[in-house]
Every structure is written in structure tokens, then in C-alpha cells.
Design a protein around this motif. Structure first.
Motif, short mmCIF file in Angstrom:
data_model
loop_
_atom_site.label_atom_id
_atom_site.label_comp_id
_atom_site.label_asym_id
_atom_site.label_seq_id
_atom_site.Cartn_x
_atom_site.Cartn_y
_atom_site.Cartn_z
N VAL A 75 0.82 -1.21 0.00
CA VAL A 75 0.00 0.00 0.00
C VAL A 75 0.86 1.26 0.00
O VAL A 75 0.44 2.31 -0.50
CB VAL A 75 -0.98 -0.01 1.19
CG1 VAL A 75 -0.31 0.42 2.49
CG2 VAL A 75 -2.19 0.89 0.91
N GLN A 76 2.07 1.18 0.51
CA GLN A 76 2.98 2.33 0.51
C GLN A 76 3.81 2.42 -0.75
O GLN A 76 4.45 3.44 -1.01
CB GLN A 76 3.94 2.24 1.71
CG GLN A 76 3.28 2.47 3.06
CD GLN A 76 3.03 3.93 3.33
OE1 GLN A 76 2.22 4.58 2.65
NE2 GLN A 76 3.71 4.49 4.31
N ALA A 130 1.05 0.58 -6.15
CA ALA A 130 -0.24 0.27 -5.53
C ALA A 130 -1.38 0.99 -6.23
O ALA A 130 -1.30 2.20 -6.47
CB ALA A 130 -0.22 0.64 -4.05
N GLU A 131 -2.43 0.24 -6.53
CA GLU A 131 -3.63 0.82 -7.16
C GLU A 131 -4.86 0.14 -6.57
O GLU A 131 -4.87 -1.07 -6.35
CB GLU A 131 -3.61 0.61 -8.68
CG GLU A 131 -2.52 1.40 -9.40
CD GLU A 131 -2.61 1.20 -10.91
OE1 GLU A 131 -3.35 0.27 -11.35
OE2 GLU A 131 -1.95 1.95 -11.64
N ASP A 162 -5.88 4.22 5.86
CA ASP A 162 -7.05 5.03 5.48
C ASP A 162 -6.67 6.11 4.47
O ASP A 162 -7.35 6.28 3.45
CB ASP A 162 -7.64 5.66 6.74
CG ASP A 162 -8.88 6.49 6.44
OD1 ASP A 162 -9.90 5.89 6.07
OD2 ASP A 162 -8.81 7.73 6.58
N ALA A 163 -5.56 6.80 4.74
CA ALA A 163 -5.15 7.88 3.85
C ALA A 163 -4.63 7.35 2.52
O ALA A 163 -4.95 7.89 1.44
CB ALA A 163 -4.08 8.74 4.53
N ARG A 164 -3.85 6.29 2.60
CA ARG A 164 -3.21 5.78 1.38
C ARG A 164 -4.22 5.14 0.43
O ARG A 164 -4.10 5.27 -0.80
CB ARG A 164 -2.13 4.77 1.78
CG ARG A 164 -1.31 4.25 0.63
CD ARG A 164 -0.51 5.32 -0.05
NE ARG A 164 0.27 4.75 -1.15
CZ ARG A 164 0.52 5.37 -2.28
NH1 ARG A 164 0.09 6.61 -2.48
NH2 ARG A 164 1.24 4.78 -3.21
N LEU A 165 -5.23 4.45 0.96
CA LEU A 165 -6.24 3.85 0.08
C LEU A 165 -6.96 4.92 -0.73
O LEU A 165 -7.31 4.70 -1.90
CB LEU A 165 -7.25 3.04 0.90
CG LEU A 165 -6.74 1.71 1.48
CD1 LEU A 165 -7.81 1.07 2.36
CD2 LEU A 165 -6.33 0.74 0.37
N GLU A 205 -5.60 7.73 -1.65
CA GLU A 205 -4.63 8.25 -2.63
C GLU A 205 -4.50 7.35 -3.85
O GLU A 205 -4.18 7.82 -4.94
CB GLU A 205 -3.26 8.41 -1.96
CG GLU A 205 -3.21 9.50 -0.90
CD GLU A 205 -1.88 9.50 -0.16
OE1 GLU A 205 -1.02 8.64 -0.48
OE2 GLU A 205 -1.69 10.36 0.72
N ILE A 206 -4.73 6.05 -3.68
CA ILE A 206 -4.52 5.13 -4.81
C ILE A 206 -5.82 4.73 -5.51
O ILE A 206 -5.88 3.75 -6.23
CB ILE A 206 -3.76 3.86 -4.35
CG1 ILE A 206 -4.57 3.09 -3.30
CG2 ILE A 206 -2.39 4.22 -3.82
CD1 ILE A 206 -3.91 1.76 -2.89
#
Length: 580
Positions: free
Chosen positions: A53-54, A58-59, A86-89, A91-92
């Protein structure tokens, strides 16, 4: 549990071959329940998912998700992993489910209620129809609570023979629980001696516990953490056995009801109920609300059943918090207060063991194996006296399960222990200067450090400057190891001891962070000019305060932003280590 059909998967299965499989075809929503470990890191089972995820590839286009984090606000990086996910999901390419905020459970408070409230919001908005079509008593949990169990109990001295005749069962594909893994890696060691360290034990006892590692594969290094599996108080075990109305010393084995059962045994068999209640079940700890709900289903008295269900519900949140604050929410106390719980079949109670397992307690080693011998390890243990449990007939027991057990141990008594490697290590170069900050039993790793520095000095190695900040209540009450510290100061392992006594002046409490801030020149000299190392050991609140004090001290000779960035850089490079 709520009557909603869903697929449950571990995060260790979410990423395979570098590719994510978050929401397979036909599943509309993904709900992530994640825990934060250590300094804001993912748990072992989530490491690969975290890397994915980092990562730059990641998509998650079109993913609709919700996240609930399990953390502890006493720690600096509270629920960091959940916040990152939560934030990264988003973003992708993902989008958080409408009206469902990021959920943050706090283990230092009532995380069960926080989860229930979050889950009610989630299901109320996104699965109301499913909840309505699953009538009460038809969910998997409700069916299991109707009295059926995956296990039966075989009593008697030949119980082990019945285990030997069982057909081979399929191997589980899931990971074992962390506690189970630690139990498998632990071994029995023997107590050498227990020595009081406080000047006035009646005001607060701190003991030095020396363990003999001979005959085991256990090895440790200076600063490593020693895990101890405690033993419950024998009188509490006797009382709990009486409440269950089952024999404590008759051997038994748990056998699967049929060949389709693929669960692991909750504990090693054959055994006795005394051994299970003493070594396996946390009869003195606070159970989760889920466990209380499951127990309520077995109450023989309908009024007691309703009372327990209320206690574990959102409506009973205030009552739960009140009893928790008074430390009246243990399994033993629940069984004493709700006597009809004794109607629970023993196999159903023992089936709950994975949810109420006695957890290990952790103590930073207080010795250097090169000095005391590789078969010896010393622990510095504060004896907790924070609760009183009435045993009836005018008898009572008090204190923490592990600390009181260790403090009362006699030479030769067995203790189940294991080692957890730590980042607490002296710098490779002995001439590197140090700042060490401790309060109370936080002195533990520095006792080992100073032993190792003495060995280095006696071997001719040049030692760098070493300042110890130490805090306790009074110099004549709990200044533990005072003579040893003064000897290290005299012999050159320590350059300076800076003390903070919080209860000497009734009008002004002085803590180690105040001393650190006041010694700004020394802190700057060691950490900036000397490029030294900083070590902190104590409570989480103390650790946060000391870190702020270090930044404040450095900020007297540089802009505060630069000071904060410098300390952050020390953390990343391993020059700043905290055991909290």
C-alpha cells in the motif's frame, strides 16, 4: 455476529506475488480492521500489505472501504497504521464508505464500545437490509452459544490414550496467535533469589529477581526484553475451580467432537483444570465485551443473563467503565457476582481460552551476561498493589498477577520465560557519549549498560561521557540501586547522575523531563557536539515528556524546527531509542 454475510480474510492473504486482492469479484465493500505495533508499525501479518500500500505501484481504483484501528493513545504513534491505510487507500483510487469515519479504538479506554459504535454506523448505513433478514438466534454466533461445542472432555488418568487414537487432522492454514507462538518458544527457568531494592517497601516494593537459565536454549544480550508467563494466585485458582464446580486435579483431555474439527487445541493436553486456571486462563484480567456476551448466554438465571448482556452492551457503557476503573471486571469477579454462570459446560468455557489467554509480562533485562554469566539474568520488578480481590471468609489477595508472583518466588521455583530482542544496545564505539533517562524501574536496562561499560573500562577501552537522569518519589524511599550507581560514578562508568524527586517538595513536583530541560548545555554537548546516543526507559507519558524536553533543550541553541528535525533524525538512525 450481526447477521451480515461477509468473507473474513487476514491481511497476510491480501497481497500475493506483489499484487493485491482486496475485494474479489462480487464483493462490494472492503472493511479493514488493523492494529498498530511498536513505533507505529504494522503487525507481522500485515507487513507485506503495508509494503504494497505504501509502494509506487499500488492501485485500488473504485475500492469502497472503511478502516478501524486498534491502538493505544498512551503511545506516541497512536493508531498510526490505521491512519496510514485510510489515507493511502484514498490516494490510490479508493473512496471511504459514506458516513463511516476512520474508527480509532483505544486500548487504554473502552475500545470495545468504540468498535461497537463504529460498526453500528457502518452496518446501519451500508447493510440495514441484511441485518433485518437475520432473526435473533440465527447467526453463527447465536447458534454456537446455544450450547454446542466443538470439543468434548475425557476425564481420567488415561485421557492421553484417547488423544493418541485420534485420526490425523488437517493442518491449519492460518497463523497461530502471537501468544501461542511465544508459549512455544518459552522454557522453564529457575529463580535464584529475590532481593528488595526499595528503602521503604511498604511505600512501594521494587525487587531484583535473578533467574537461572541453565539447561535451556535461552540466550540474551544486554538490554534485551525478558517475557514472563505469570502464574495466577493459588487461592484465586481454588475459588474459581469451586465456582466452576469441577475437580481441579483430575487429568483430562479435550477431544474434537468429530473428524471435521480442524481447530487447534486451546492448550496442551492432557492436563488438569488447576494447571489451566493457573497457567493458561487470565482469571484476574478484564475480559472483552464479546467474551462477556458469550458468557451471558450460559447464565442459568434469566435476570443475571440480562444484567450481563446489558453490562456488555453500548447501553451499559457507563457501568462497564465504572467497574473497569474500580478493577472489578475480572473473570473471577464476574463468576462470583453472577453465580448462575456456573451452569456453563466446562467444554464451552475452555473453548473460550483463546480469547481469555493469560498474556506474558515484559521486563527489560537488568544485567550484562558477559558480567553475571550467560546462565543468569536479572529483572527489576515493581510489585503492583493496585487492586484487592476478596476471597471470602475474611481473606483477600492484592496486586498484579506477575509482579506478586515473582516477588513471592522462592529459590528453585520454576518460571516460564523467553527472550524478545530489543533495540536497546550500547553504541558499537565505547567512546560514544550517552544520555540515559529513567524513572523508577525504567532504570533496568541501564543497570546492564553500566555493568557492560565497567567491563569495557576494565579491558582498557576509553569510555565516552555518560549522563544518567533518574527520577523517583523520594531519595529515602525508592531511590533503587543508589549504592551501585554511586560506585559506577566513582569508577568512571558514569560521568554524572542527575536526580529528580517528585514528592520532596509538596508544592512543586519535579520530574526527569524538568531536569533534562534544565541541563540544556549538557544535552547539547552530548547529542550535538558529541553526536551521542539518547536512551529513555519508563512510562509512555514520561517518554513523550522527555522527548519534548530534549527538543526544548536543543532549541536553546538552534531554531526549534531544526531541533525537532534533529531528534527525529536520531530516531531514524537508531541514536535515539525509547523503551516505554
Amino acid at each position: 455476529r450481526r447477521g451480515v454475510e461477509c468473507a473474513v480474510r487476514g491481511l497476510d492473504t491480501a497481497v500475493q506475488g506483489g499484487k493485491a486482492r482486496l475485494c474479489p469479484a462480487g464483493e462490494a465493500k472492503a472493511v479493514f480492521i488493523v492494529a498498530t505495533f511498536g513505533n507505529g508499525e504494522p503487525t507481522d501479518s500485515a507487513v507485506e500489505f503495508y509494503k504494497w500500500v505504501q509502494g509506487p505501484s499500488a492501485e485500488a481504483p473504485g475500492l469502497r472501504y472503511a478502516v478501524f484501528g486498534c491502538g493505544n493513545s498512551e503511545y506516541e504513534h497512536y493508531n498510526n497504521f490505521a491512519k496510514t491505510v485510510d489515507a493511502r487507500l484514498a490516494e490510490i483510487g479508493g473512496s471511504r464508505l459514506e458516513e463511516v469515519p476512520l474508527g480509532l479504538g483505544d486500548a487504554s479506554k473502552d475500545s470495545d464500545s468504540a468498535f461497537d459504535e463504529w460498526m453500528n454506523t457502518l452496518l446501519g448505513v451500508h447493510a440495514p437490509a441484511q441485518q433485518q433478514v437475520a432473526p435473533a438466534g440465527k447467526t453463527e454466533l447465536a447458534q454456537r452459544l446455544a450450547g454446542s461445542s466443538a470439543w468434548r472432555i475425557a476425564w481420567g488418568p488415561d485421557a492421553h490414550r484417547k488423544l493418541d487414537t485420534l485420526p490425523a487432522r488437517p493442518q491449519l492454514v492460518r497463523r497461530k496467535t502471537r501468544i501461542s507462538q511465544l508459549q512455544e518458544s518459552s522454557e522453564f527457568v529457575k529463580v535464584v533469589n529475590v532481593r528488595e531494592l526499595s528503602q521503604k517497601p511498604e511505600a512501594g516494593s521494587v525487587v531484583d529477581v535473578v533467574l537461572d537459565l541453565s539447561g535451556t536454549a535461552i540466550e540474551y544480550s544486554t538490554g534485551d526484553t525478558i517475557g514472563v508467563f505469570p502464574t495466577n494466585n493459588s487461592e484465586c485458582v481454588e475459588l474459581f475451580g469451586a465456582l466452576l464446580n469441577k475437580p481441579l486435579d483430575t487429568p483430562f483431555a479435550m477431544l474434537p467432537m468429530d473428524d471435521s474439527i480442524t481447530q487447534d487445541l486451546p492448550f496442551a493436553c492432557p492436563t488438569t483444570l488447576r494447571e489451566v486456571l493457573a497457567q493458561v486462563v487470565d482469571i484476574m484480567g478484564k475480559p472483552s465485551k464479546r467474551v462477556v456476551t458469550e458468557l451471558a448466554a450460559f447464565c442459568g438465571d434469566p435476570e443475571e443473563q440480562r444484567a450481563l448482556e446489558l453490562l456488555a452492551s453500548l447501553e451499559g457503557k457507563e457501568q462497564w467503565e465504572e467497574q473497569a476503573s474500580m478493577m472489578r471486571l475480572s473473570l473471577l469477579e464476574l463468576f462470583r457476582e453472577y453465580r448462575s454462570l456456573s451452569a456453563i459446560p466446562l467444554e464451552n468455557f475452555l473453548e473460550m481460552v483463546p480469547q481469555v489467554r493469560l498474556k506474558p509480562r515484559y521486563y527489560t533485562s537488568s544485567s550484562c551476561p558477559l558480567v553475571v554469566g550467560r546462565n543468569r539474568v536479572s529483572l527489576t520488578v515493581k510489585v503492583l498493589r493496585d487492586r484487592i480481590v476478596s476471597l471470602g471468609a475474611g481473606r483477600s489477595t492484592l496486586g498484579g498477577v506477575s509482579s506478586t508472583h515473582l516477588a513471592a518466588a522462592l529459590a528453585g521455583d520454576p518460571i516460564r520465560a523467553f527472550v524478545q530482542p530489543s533495540m536497546f544496545r550500547l553504541p558499537p564505539a565505547p567512546e560514544t557519549p550517552l544520555v540515559m533517562v529513567a524513572a523508577g524501574t525504567g532504570l533496568a536496562p541501564f543497570r546492564g549498560f553500566l555493568q557492560e561499560r565497567r567491563l569495557l573500562r576494565e579491558g582498557g577501552a576509553p569510555l565516552g561521557e555518560a549522563i544518567l537522569f533518574f527520577g523517583c518519589t523520594r531519595p529515602d524511599t525508592d531511590f533503587i540501586c543508589e549504592d551501585d550507581l554511586k560506585a559506577h560514578l566513582r569508577d568512571g562508568e558514569l560521568t554524572e547522575i542527575v536526580t529528580a524527586f517528585s514528592r520532596v517538595d509538596p508544592g512543586r513536583k519535579v520530574y526527569v523531563q524538568h531536569r533534562v530541560a534544565k541541563q540544556a548545555d549538557a544535552v547539547h554537548r552530548v547529542l550535538i557536539k558529541g553526536e551521542g546516543h539518547l536512551y529513555i526507559c519508563g512510562s509512555t507519558a514520561m517518554g513523550r515528556a522527555v522527548k519534548t524536553a530534549v527538543v526544548d533543550a536543543l532549541a536553546k541553541q538552534m531554531p526549534r524546527g531544526e531541533a525537532a528535525a534533529y531528534v527525529a533524525g536520531m530516531e531514524q538512525s537508531g541514536r535515539f531509542v525509547a523503551e516505554l
